[in-house]
Motif scaffolding. Structure first.
Motif, PDB file in Angstrom:
ATOM      1  N   GLY A   1       4.576   3.773   3.490  1.00  0.00           N
ATOM      2  CA  GLY A   1       5.181   2.534   3.983  1.00  0.00           C
ATOM      3  C   GLY A   1       6.694   2.634   4.086  1.00  0.00           C
TER       4      GLY A   1
ATOM      5  N   ILE B   1      10.319  16.712   7.724  1.00  0.00           N
ATOM      6  CA  ILE B   1       9.225  15.768   7.937  1.00  0.00           C
ATOM      7  C   ILE B   1       7.858  16.457   7.987  1.00  0.00           C
ATOM      8  CG2 ILE B   1       8.264  14.061   9.522  1.00  0.00           C
ATOM      9  CD1 ILE B   1      10.655  13.014   8.000  1.00  0.00           C
TER      10      ILE B   1
ATOM     11  N   PHE C   1       5.317   9.496  11.225  1.00  0.00           N
ATOM     12  CA  PHE C   1       4.184   8.736  11.729  1.00  0.00           C
ATOM     13  C   PHE C   1       3.362   9.544  12.737  1.00  0.00           C
ATOM     14  CE2 PHE C   1       1.917   5.422  13.856  1.00  0.00           C
ATOM     15  CZ  PHE C   1       1.722   4.479  12.863  1.00  0.00           C
TER      16      PHE C   1
ATOM     17  N   GLN D   1      -0.512  11.347  12.108  1.00  0.00           N
ATOM     18  CA  GLN D   1      -1.647  11.079  12.995  1.00  0.00           C
ATOM     19  C   GLN D   1      -2.310  12.375  13.413  1.00  0.00           C
ATOM     20  OE1 GLN D   1      -1.835   7.621  13.141  1.00  0.00           O
ATOM     21  NE2 GLN D   1      -1.674   7.525  15.371  1.00  0.00           N
TER      22      GLN D   1
ATOM     23  N   ILE E   1      11.192   2.964  10.554  1.00  0.00           N
ATOM     24  CA  ILE E   1      11.122   2.892  12.023  1.00  0.00           C
ATOM     25  C   ILE E   1      11.687   1.561  12.505  1.00  0.00           C
ATOM     26  CG2 ILE E   1       9.602   3.033  14.035  1.00  0.00           C
ATOM     27  CD1 ILE E   1       7.578   4.475  12.311  1.00  0.00           C
TER      28      ILE E   1
ATOM     29  N   LEU F   1      15.752   9.594   3.425  1.00  0.00           N
ATOM     30  CA  LEU F   1      15.454   8.169   3.592  1.00  0.00           C
ATOM     31  C   LEU F   1      16.210   7.341   2.559  1.00  0.00           C
ATOM     32  CD1 LEU F   1      11.615   7.935   4.215  1.00  0.00           C
ATOM     33  CD2 LEU F   1      13.440   7.316   5.761  1.00  0.00           C
TER      34      LEU F   1
ATOM     35  N   TYR G   1       8.342   5.105   5.013  1.00  0.00           N
ATOM     36  CA  TYR G   1       8.657   5.787   6.277  1.00  0.00           C
ATOM     37  C   TYR G   1       8.457   4.845   7.456  1.00  0.00           C
ATOM     38  CZ  TYR G   1       8.650  10.191   3.687  1.00  0.00           C
ATOM     39  OH  TYR G   1       8.932  11.190   2.808  1.00  0.00           O
TER      40      TYR G   1
ATOM     41  N   PHE H   1       0.958  13.442   3.510  1.00  0.00           N
ATOM     42  CA  PHE H   1       0.351  12.137   3.774  1.00  0.00           C
ATOM     43  C   PHE H   1      -0.990  12.270   4.487  1.00  0.00           C
ATOM     44  CE2 PHE H   1       4.832  10.618   3.454  1.00  0.00           C
ATOM     45  CZ  PHE H   1       4.629   9.874   2.311  1.00  0.00           C
TER      46      PHE H   1
ATOM     47  N   GLY I   1       2.556   5.269  18.248  1.00  0.00           N
ATOM     48  CA  GLY I   1       3.641   4.704  17.458  1.00  0.00           C
ATOM     49  C   GLY I   1       3.431   3.232  17.333  1.00  0.00           C
TER      50      GLY I   1
ATOM     51  N   PHE J   1       7.077  18.653  -1.385  1.00  0.00           N
ATOM     52  CA  PHE J   1       6.967  18.405   0.055  1.00  0.00           C
ATOM     53  C   PHE J   1       7.577  17.070   0.467  1.00  0.00           C
ATOM     54  CE2 PHE J   1       3.455  21.386   1.783  1.00  0.00           C
ATOM     55  CZ  PHE J   1       4.028  22.443   1.105  1.00  0.00           C
ATOM     56  N   LEU J   2       7.562  16.130  -0.458  1.00  0.00           N
ATOM     57  CA  LEU J   2       8.081  14.812  -0.076  1.00  0.00           C
ATOM     58  C   LEU J   2       9.568  14.661  -0.373  1.00  0.00           C
ATOM     59  CD1 LEU J   2       5.341  12.200  -1.084  1.00  0.00           C
ATOM     60  CD2 LEU J   2       5.829  13.212   1.140  1.00  0.00           C
TER      61      LEU J   2
ATOM     62  N   PHE K   1       3.307  -3.059  20.606  1.00  0.00           N
ATOM     63  CA  PHE K   1       4.276  -1.970  20.517  1.00  0.00           C
ATOM     64  C   PHE K   1       5.528  -2.304  21.323  1.00  0.00           C
ATOM     65  CE2 PHE K   1       6.198   1.823  22.299  1.00  0.00           C
ATOM     66  CZ  PHE K   1       6.490   2.528  21.146  1.00  0.00           C
TER      67      PHE K   1
ATOM     68  N   ALA L   1       6.186  16.558   4.671  1.00  0.00           N
ATOM     69  CA  ALA L   1       5.856  15.204   4.235  1.00  0.00           C
ATOM     70  C   ALA L   1       4.632  14.695   4.986  1.00  0.00           C
ATOM     71  CB  ALA L   1       7.048  14.276   4.452  1.00  0.00           C
TER      72      ALA L   1
END
Lengths: 441, 297, 274
Positions: free
Chosen positions: C107, C87, C152, C156, C113, B26, C109, C94, C274, B18-19, B218, C90
């Motif tokens: 981290g 994603i 991310f 959540q 960002i 990435l 990922y 997580f 975010g 899955f990863l 943010f 993944a």
């Protein structure tokens, strides 16, 4: 979930569109289908430029007349962008077969070993006999290390445009100081007087500018001023900077005077907007490429003239524009086909057609004799000034790392024109930075 | 076959399977590039040096001695500060105003709309607005009897001109972030402040602003990143000029890479940019760190 | 309670500011329908009396804008679909599976960002070049696929799914794929919608990456096409430029106006999480 499946199907569809389409293109590029030689031709002009259509017509005609060659024109934007594209294509081993870039880039093209000399082709066409149909002044920027590397095509010289109506409007004042309102200035001295008189201010705002020394290519325009002051060349053999010459300093001082002391020119009008500003009717004179002619002709609703750029010690301008080049690392058949294409594009008929549509110089002297060209020149006598000026033209500066030199050249002139930096400081910095860049290679 | 992926079974296989795809992306487009750019930053590589030559820290040293580099860094800092502060203030101000009126959606939509405009289009629009002789902004100044400004063609104003476009485009978006943050603030707090006799300004200064900390973090982080990305306007509006007056780091890097084709030096600049970004983000989280952790979980 | 005066002041400020914010749109629209002479004369402030679509015809005549549009649509959908495809699993891992160093891996990922692709164009160009993908649509898509932001947001959301739902699905014999399909995705729909809008709006806007990676009309996107407009050698033809500008902005503005609610809500929630 069905949706997820559907999603994947759409994805595959899209990928098949995104991937194989281009792979197919690549295959076409390298496998000559049924003996047709395909050539990618990178060319300097924005997609939207009216010249794109003109170029399309020319390429189409070539393709029709040469069934075994297919040229695919790719428009790459302005000179900087095109050079960036060509450079990246060559360095990634996938060069366009034939391209036009700015003439000052020759040393960089040689440095990256990207182009072949054209001597053998020229020899085959009859050597001198072949080259003699072109203006010789144009070959200065095509030659290096004893070879000819480029074929002149989209060539220009900067000329002086002037607004006859504004001259007439200021006739009395001009006559009062002994100037003729019916002609353009011929010397720096006269230029200054005209510019001063034509500039009109009201409540601290400039209503009419005496002249425009445009930004963006101010390096090219300024180069002309150094030649007018009697300097033979700014960079010798791509190695030695002559920016420390007294003649450069005098030219810088003159620019400083025009822009900061008598404030006759708006500061750094962007290159592309300059003809529009001139066309709006409240600018007396403009230093600009002959390539601006069609636009001024089309848009201005006043009477305008063009003339040689004023002299100081002598008349002089740099040539400008772009040449054809043929890439190295491609098959000889492609190179031969590329030469066919170049020969066609610089033939009398095509050179004349291109000149009429673009305002650039008709580089082929035989083209000037064609009846349609004669007719055109009769209708627009302005159009021959740039070519006439070739008699006094110098080669444009050439050096490896030209883009870097140009960047610092423009940056320093920008500062001078805005009064951020005096002529002497400008000269010092320019000479040091340019010599530094030259020494790297 | 899929039965091997039952929960509780073959956990390791599941995780890897899955990863792996996302990690591959990435790795290939974020982490390998970072490593390779640090690596190449120690080499001389340009059109005339096709085989890179190891030069140690020379590229870095040359930049640190180059006044143009420092001008570009300064521009970048000015650009960041001068966009972030006004944008945040405007965003906060309008968020509070909209929060307090009944008719919200029109104002929200109107102020947010610029965010929808692509930067390339934004550049085009503003090049016209800034046009010195016929452009609307100078004509407006003229109307007020103020002197015309050269905007994009003048060293003093070119960077400011780009900053204004950034503020115009983004404050509406940050306003929305603040609006969202405001919804989480309990009305009781305002009521008790009002009972204490606090004025409008005081109420917001002491209640709203501190409680909007997470939103502010943010906004701050996003704007910092923005200021390192603002390539499009620079390229289309000023090309970094006049001189280097509106060159920022990303544009300067682009020039070294794709104009001068000096990949070694361009990698040096990229590495410097990465270090600055990481430093700034860590700094931001350091300042607000504790308050945000709860929110981010 | 608001005083009457206070209310008026607020509405006045908001109205004036909104109008100022909209002024650039006003000029773009009116200019796009004006002839060049009207603009040059400087008398362009009011809407044209005799609007002309000539500028639009010239835009389409001068450049293959429909190809650009098609490319842009292909690229933004390609990016979005691939992002979700890689994603979602993944994020699921997580959110729902504990394993050693999961925090550290996640981290990677989060850091992504903070490192926009724009900052990494130079090395990424070299990667794409090595892969031989320069000047393809694929090159416009791939670098954006590994979206840390998407991971991310989804993590959540997936975390909030009640364990009881998951447990009962497992008893029914669901494997991980089944769980994602039947439990997690349906519950994550709003988040996916949020992310989709943001992703499309972001990548519609991409300029630097396509600029360096494409040099051919067949793969160019809208923003690059528009950029080329300004750069031809002579003359800034405002009517033409604004018509082009309107054409590339139009789709997004229309999308915004039609789904304004969800658009605004998407962007609002982009911040909290975010």
């Amino acid at each position: 979930m069905k949706r997820f499946l559907g999603l994947s199907i759409v994805l595959i569809l899209i990928l098949s569109l995104a991937g194989p389409l281009t792979v197919a293109e690549d295959l076409q590029r390298y496998k000559d289908v049924e003996g047709t030689v395909k050539l990618d031709f990178y060319f300097v002009v924005g997609v939207a430029g009216p010249l794109a259509t003109v170029m399309d017509n020319m390429v189409e005609q070539f393709n029709e007349e040469h069934p075994n060659i297919k040229v695919n024109p790719v428009y790459c934007g302005n000179y900087n962008d095109t050079m960036a594209k060509v450079q990246s294509a060559i360095l990634s081993g996938n060069p366009p077969e034939v391209f036009v870039v700015e003439i000052s880039e020759l040393y960089t093209l040689l440095g990256i070993d990207g182009i072949i000399p054209l001597d053998k082709y020229i020899e085959k066409e009859g050597g001198e006999e072949f080259t003699s149909q072109y203006f010789q002044a144009l070959y200065g920027n095509a030659k290096a290390k004893g070879h000819i590397w480029g074929q002149p095509f989209q060539r220009s010289t900067p000329i002086l445009y002037y607004n006859k109506d504004l001259f007439a409007k200021n006739a009395e004042e001009l006559r009062a100081v002994g100037l003729d309102p019916n002609r353009a200035p011929r010397t720096w001295f006269e230029l200054e007087r005209y510019a001063e008189i034509l500039t009109e201010r009201k409540n601290g705002k400039t209503k009419t500018w005496g002249l425009i020394l445009p930004g963006g290519w101010n390096d090219w325009i300024f180069e002309g001023f150094t030649y007018q002051n009697g300097l033979p060349t700014l960079i010798e053999d791509g190695e030695v900077s002559h920016f420390d010459s007294l003649k450069v300093r005098q030219a810088l001082k003159f620019w400083y005077k025009l822009t900061n002391e008598i404030k006759a020119s708006p500061p750094l009008k962007p290159w592309t907007e300059t003809p529009m500003a001139f066309n709006a009717g409240n600018v007396g004179m403009m230093y600009y490429s002959t390539g601006g002619l069609p636009l001024v002709r089309k848009q201005s609703d006043f009477d305008f003239g063009v003339a040689f750029q004023p002299m100081h010690v002598e008349y002089g301008v740099p040539v400008g524009g772009g040449d054809f080049h043929i890439s190295k690392g491609i098959s000889p058949e492609k190179q031969d086909a590329a030469w066919e294409f170049i020969k066609f594009m610089t033939s009398p008929e095509m050179a004349a057609y291109w000149s009429r549509e673009s305002g650039y110089i008709c580089i082929n002297k035989k083209g000037l004799e064609l009846p349609e060209m004669q007719e055109y020149l009769e209708k627009y006598p302005n159009a021959s000034v740039a070519a006439d000026q070739l008699q006094v033209a110098h080669s444009k500066i050439m050096a490896p790392g030209f883009q870097e030199i140009r960047k610092t050249f423009v940056a320093n002139l920008d500062k001078l024109m805005q009064g951020k930096q005096g002529p002497i400081e400008t000269q010092k910095k320019l000479h040091k930075e340019v010599q530094n860049i030259l020494d790297q290679y | 076959m899929l039965s091997v992926l039952k929960p509780g079974k073959n956990k390791f296989l599941t995780i890897v399977l899955f990863l792996l795809p996302s990690l591959a992306f990435l790795g290939l487009f974020t982490y390998y590039p970072i490593i390779s750019s640090f690596h190449l930053s120690f080499f001389r590589s340009d059109p005339f040096t096709p085989k890179p030559i190891f030069v140690g820290f020379q590229n870095y040293i040359e930049f640190f001695h180059n006044p143009v580099f420092w001008q570009v860094i300064t521009n970048n800092v000015i650009f960041a500060v001068a966009t972030i502060i006004p944008t945040m203030l405007l965003a906060l101000f309008f968020a509070i105003l909209i929060d307090e009126v009944v008719v919200k959606s029109f104002f929200r939509g109107a102020l947010f709309l610029p965010k929808v405009v692509p930067y390339a289009a934004l550049a085009m629009i503003w090049v016209f607005l800034y046009e010195p002789s016929i452009g609307p902004i100078n004509r407006f100044l003229d109307l007020l009897g103020l002197p015309s400004i050269g905007w994009l063609g003048s060293s003093e104003y070119s960077l400011l001109a780009i900053i204004i476009t950034m503020i115009w485009r983004n404050f509406g978006y940050y306003m929305l972030i603040y609006l969202a943050g405001l919804q989480n603030i309990s009305r009781d707090l305002y009521d008790s402040a009002r009972v204490d006799g606090a004025s409008w300004w005081k109420r917001h200064l002491h209640v709203t602003i501190p409680l909007l900390g997470p939103s502010t973090l943010f906004v701050f982080v996003v704007s910092i990143i923005q200021s390192f990305k603002a390539f499009t306007q620079v390229q289309l509006m000023t090309r970094g000029g006049p001189g280097y007056s509106s060159s920022i780091l990303i544009y300067y890097t682009y020039e070294f890479a794709f104009k001068f084709w000096k990949m070694g030096k361009a990698s040096t600049l990229t590495s410097i940019m990465i270090l600055m970004l990481i430093f700034l983000v860590i700094l931001a989280f350091g300042i607000y760190g504790r308050r945000i952790t709860y929110e981010m979980r | 309670m608001l005083t009457r005066a206070g209310k008026w002041v607020k509405y006045t400020i908001l109205t004036v500011s909104s109008l100022i914010t909209l002024v650039p749109f006003y000029f773009t629209i009116i200019m796009a329908f004006k002839a060049p002479k009207q603009i040059l004369s400087g008398r362009y402030l009011l809407p044209p009396l005799h609007p002309t679509v000539d500028n639009f015809l010239r835009v389409f005549g001068a450049a293959p804008f429909l190809t650009y549009l098609l490319n842009t649509v292909l690229v933004v959908t390609g990016i979005l679909l691939l992002q979700l495809l890689v994603i979602i699993p993944a994020a699921y891992v997580f959110a729902r599976i504990d394993f050693p160093f999961s925090g550290a891996v996640f981290g990677l990922y989060v850091i992504q960002i903070m490192l926009p692709l724009q900052a990494l164009i130079v090395p990424n160009y070299r990667v794409i070049n090595t892969l031989g993908l320069v000047n393809t649509r694929l090159a416009l898509i791939l670098p954006f696929v590994g979206s840390g932001y998407c991971a991310f947001l989804l993590r959540q959301t997936f975390k909030q799914v009640p364990q009881s739902l998951v447990d009962s699905a497992i008893i029914d014999g669901c494997n991980h794929f089944g769980l994602i399909r039947h439990i997690f995705l349906p519950l994550a729909k709003p988040t996916i919608a949020v992310f989709s809008l943001i992703s499309v709006a972001t990548h519609w806007n991409d300029y630097l990456w396509p600029l360096i990676i494409t040099d051919n009309d067949s793969v160019r996107t809208l923003t690059i096409g528009l950029g080329m407009f300004v750069q031809h050698q002579s003359g800034a033809d405002w009517g033409l430029l604004m018509a082009g500008t309107l054409f590339i902005t139009g789709p997004l503005v229309l999308l915004f106006l039609f789904v304004q609610r969800s658009f605004i809500e998407s962007f609002m929630s982009s911040g909290i999480k975010g």
